[in-house]
Motif scaffolding. Structure first.
Motif, PDB file in Angstrom:
ATOM      1  N   VAL A   1       0.775  -1.037  -0.037  1.00 26.28           N
ATOM      2  CA  VAL A   1      -0.110  -0.128   0.119  1.00 26.28           C
ATOM      3  C   VAL A   1       0.853   1.148   0.109  1.00 26.28           C
ATOM      4  O   VAL A   1       1.923   1.210   0.568  1.00 26.28           O
ATOM      5  CB  VAL A   1      -0.873  -0.020   1.350  1.00 26.28           C
ATOM      6  CG1 VAL A   1      -0.173  -0.109   2.559  1.00 26.28           C
ATOM      7  CG2 VAL A   1      -1.943   1.065   1.221  1.00 26.28           C
TER       8      VAL A   1
ATOM      9  N   TYR B   1      -3.532  -4.558   8.967  1.00 29.35           N
ATOM     10  CA  TYR B   1      -4.918  -3.923   9.222  1.00 29.35           C
ATOM     11  C   TYR B   1      -6.050  -4.505   8.823  1.00 29.35           C
ATOM     12  O   TYR B   1      -6.945  -4.025   8.323  1.00 29.35           O
ATOM     13  CB  TYR B   1      -4.325  -2.662   8.047  1.00 29.35           C
ATOM     14  CG  TYR B   1      -2.982  -2.060   8.348  1.00 29.35           C
ATOM     15  CD1 TYR B   1      -2.257  -1.911   7.342  1.00 29.35           C
ATOM     16  CD2 TYR B   1      -2.751  -1.503   9.740  1.00 29.35           C
ATOM     17  CE1 TYR B   1      -1.011  -1.393   7.638  1.00 29.35           C
ATOM     18  CE2 TYR B   1      -1.537  -0.835  10.095  1.00 29.35           C
ATOM     19  CZ  TYR B   1      -0.701  -0.789   8.788  1.00 29.35           C
ATOM     20  OH  TYR B   1       0.548  -0.185   8.960  1.00 29.35           O
TER      21      TYR B   1
ATOM     22  N   PHE C   1      -6.325  -6.905   6.369  1.00 34.66           N
ATOM     23  CA  PHE C   1      -6.485  -7.278   4.995  1.00 34.66           C
ATOM     24  C   PHE C   1      -6.213  -8.755   4.807  1.00 34.66           C
ATOM     25  O   PHE C   1      -5.345  -9.232   5.717  1.00 34.66           O
ATOM     26  CB  PHE C   1      -5.573  -6.398   4.194  1.00 34.66           C
ATOM     27  CG  PHE C   1      -5.840  -4.983   3.763  1.00 34.66           C
ATOM     28  CD1 PHE C   1      -5.760  -4.089   4.645  1.00 34.66           C
ATOM     29  CD2 PHE C   1      -6.761  -4.896   2.559  1.00 34.66           C
ATOM     30  CE1 PHE C   1      -6.100  -2.570   4.499  1.00 34.66           C
ATOM     31  CE2 PHE C   1      -7.257  -3.474   2.711  1.00 34.66           C
ATOM     32  CZ  PHE C   1      -7.038  -2.475   3.434  1.00 34.66           C
TER      33      PHE C   1
ATOM     34  N   LYS D   1     -11.128  -7.262   2.161  1.00 28.32           N
ATOM     35  CA  LYS D   1     -11.031  -6.446   3.664  1.00 28.32           C
ATOM     36  C   LYS D   1     -12.651  -6.693   3.913  1.00 28.32           C
ATOM     37  O   LYS D   1     -13.499  -6.087   3.286  1.00 28.32           O
ATOM     38  CB  LYS D   1     -10.607  -5.260   3.911  1.00 28.32           C
ATOM     39  CG  LYS D   1     -10.562  -4.837   5.573  1.00 28.32           C
ATOM     40  CD  LYS D   1      -9.887  -3.682   5.669  1.00 28.32           C
ATOM     41  CE  LYS D   1      -9.860  -3.333   7.131  1.00 28.32           C
ATOM     42  NZ  LYS D   1      -9.161  -1.763   7.445  1.00 28.32           N
TER      43      LYS D   1
ATOM     44  N   ALA E   1     -14.594  -1.769   5.232  1.00 27.19           N
ATOM     45  CA  ALA E   1     -13.573  -0.883   5.059  1.00 27.19           C
ATOM     46  C   ALA E   1     -13.662   0.254   5.781  1.00 27.19           C
ATOM     47  O   ALA E   1     -14.524   0.490   6.403  1.00 27.19           O
ATOM     48  CB  ALA E   1     -13.924  -0.391   3.578  1.00 27.19           C
TER      49      ALA E   1
ATOM     50  N   SER F   1      -9.481   5.332   6.387  1.00 23.43           N
ATOM     51  CA  SER F   1      -8.203   5.509   6.612  1.00 23.43           C
ATOM     52  C   SER F   1      -7.527   4.307   5.674  1.00 23.43           C
ATOM     53  O   SER F   1      -6.367   4.464   5.476  1.00 23.43           O
ATOM     54  CB  SER F   1      -7.760   5.246   7.978  1.00 23.43           C
ATOM     55  OG  SER F   1      -8.227   3.993   8.616  1.00 23.43           O
ATOM     56  N   ASP F   2      -8.433   3.473   5.235  1.00 16.50           N
ATOM     57  CA  ASP F   2      -7.844   2.518   4.211  1.00 16.50           C
ATOM     58  C   ASP F   2      -7.737   2.882   2.725  1.00 16.50           C
ATOM     59  O   ASP F   2      -7.172   2.575   1.813  1.00 16.50           O
ATOM     60  CB  ASP F   2      -8.931   1.229   3.930  1.00 16.50           C
ATOM     61  CG  ASP F   2      -8.798   0.409   4.934  1.00 16.50           C
ATOM     62  OD1 ASP F   2     -10.013  -0.039   5.315  1.00 16.50           O
ATOM     63  OD2 ASP F   2      -7.626   0.300   6.030  1.00 16.50           O
TER      64      ASP F   2
ATOM     65  N   TYR G   1      -3.076   1.058  -3.939  1.00 13.81           N
ATOM     66  CA  TYR G   1      -2.724  -0.647  -3.549  1.00 13.81           C
ATOM     67  C   TYR G   1      -2.072  -1.285  -4.726  1.00 13.81           C
ATOM     68  O   TYR G   1      -2.483  -1.244  -5.796  1.00 13.81           O
ATOM     69  CB  TYR G   1      -3.814  -1.387  -3.244  1.00 13.81           C
ATOM     70  CG  TYR G   1      -4.505  -0.932  -1.676  1.00 13.81           C
ATOM     71  CD1 TYR G   1      -5.048   0.308  -1.575  1.00 13.81           C
ATOM     72  CD2 TYR G   1      -4.023  -1.585  -0.689  1.00 13.81           C
ATOM     73  CE1 TYR G   1      -5.568   0.733  -0.230  1.00 13.81           C
ATOM     74  CE2 TYR G   1      -4.318  -1.168   0.613  1.00 13.81           C
ATOM     75  CZ  TYR G   1      -5.396  -0.067   0.734  1.00 13.81           C
ATOM     76  OH  TYR G   1      -5.639   0.337   1.943  1.00 13.81           O
TER      77      TYR G   1
END
Lengths: 113, 116
Positions: free
Chosen positions: A37, A61, A63, A78, A81, A84-85, A89
């Motif tokens: 990321v 996190y 994922f 994920k 969501a 902050s994601d 990517y």
């Protein structure tokens, strides 16, 4: 030769909804697969990898990604969501016999509050 | 937690000038890498370095590029005569500690090079 395809330039998802970022790969030998990321003006942060073993790998996190050999895919997922994601990517592959890591073009994830 | 560091964070140079980008890999790692990312494009492999020599390089890594590990901690990328198209973010990476995760490459924060 090895290559990675990320078919979506951008993925939009509502906060709290599940997210999927797609990745397919091509490699001659054994695929070593990675997700990284990148936040704006930052470096690449490692999320997770598949080398061998269980097809479902869990990473940072919350994922996870599923290795599917028959479909040559390694989609990032994920369950819920977070805003902050939101970031860029990158899926990446390395042929186990070589050093070079090949990156996809990246998918921008936008999580909408 | 150990991390890869890079200096400078930003570098502006004139076309034709030489630049040296510096990296300090994670201390016990054995393999070192340089990648670049032209603005808005994907990350591209340049070179890998192991046991004081280049182990792989891409077609991008031509004679104007060189790498060196001048001491036990630094890993440098030199561009001899910069071109406008060398403007990019350059990432250093390292991997292979003595034990543990040997497959993941850990990246530094990058050096943004601008050639005018």
């Amino acid at each position: 030769a090895q290559s990675v395809a990320q078919p979506e330039d951008q993925v939009n998802v509502a906060e709290g909804n599940p997210l999927t970022v797609k990745c397919t790969y091509s490699v001659s030998g054994n695929p070593y697969l990675f997700w990284y990321v990148q936040y704006p003006n930052r470096g690449l942060q490692f999320l997770l990898k598949y080398i061998t073993g269980d097809n479902l790998v869990k990473g940072s996190y919350g994922f996870e990604a599923e290795f599917n050999k028959s479909q040559t895919s390694f989609h990032l997922k994920k369950p819920s969501a977070l805003v902050s994601d939101s970031a860029l990517y990158f899926c990446a592959v390395r042929d186990g016999g070589y050093q070079k890591v090949t990156f996809g073009t990246g998918t921008k994830l936008q999580v909408i509050p | 937690e150990p991390e890869v560091t890079q200096t400078p964070s930003h570098q502006v140079t004139q076309m034709g000038q030489e630049v040296i980008l510096r990296c300090v890999p994670i201390s016990n790692h054995l393999y070192f890498y340089w990648y670049r990312q032209i603005l808005g494009q994907k990350v591209e492999f340049l070179v890998s370095f192991y046991n004081n020599e280049i182990s792989e390089k891409s077609e991008i890594f031509d004679d104007q590029f060189s790498v060196e590990r001048p001491d036990g901690s630094n890993f440098t990328l030199k561009i001899r005569s910069t071109k406008l198209e060398d403007s990019a973010m350059y990432f250093c990476a390292s991997r292979v500690p003595p034990y543990g995760d040997q497959e993941t490459q850990y990246f530094g924060p990058g050096t943004r090079l601008l050639v005018l």
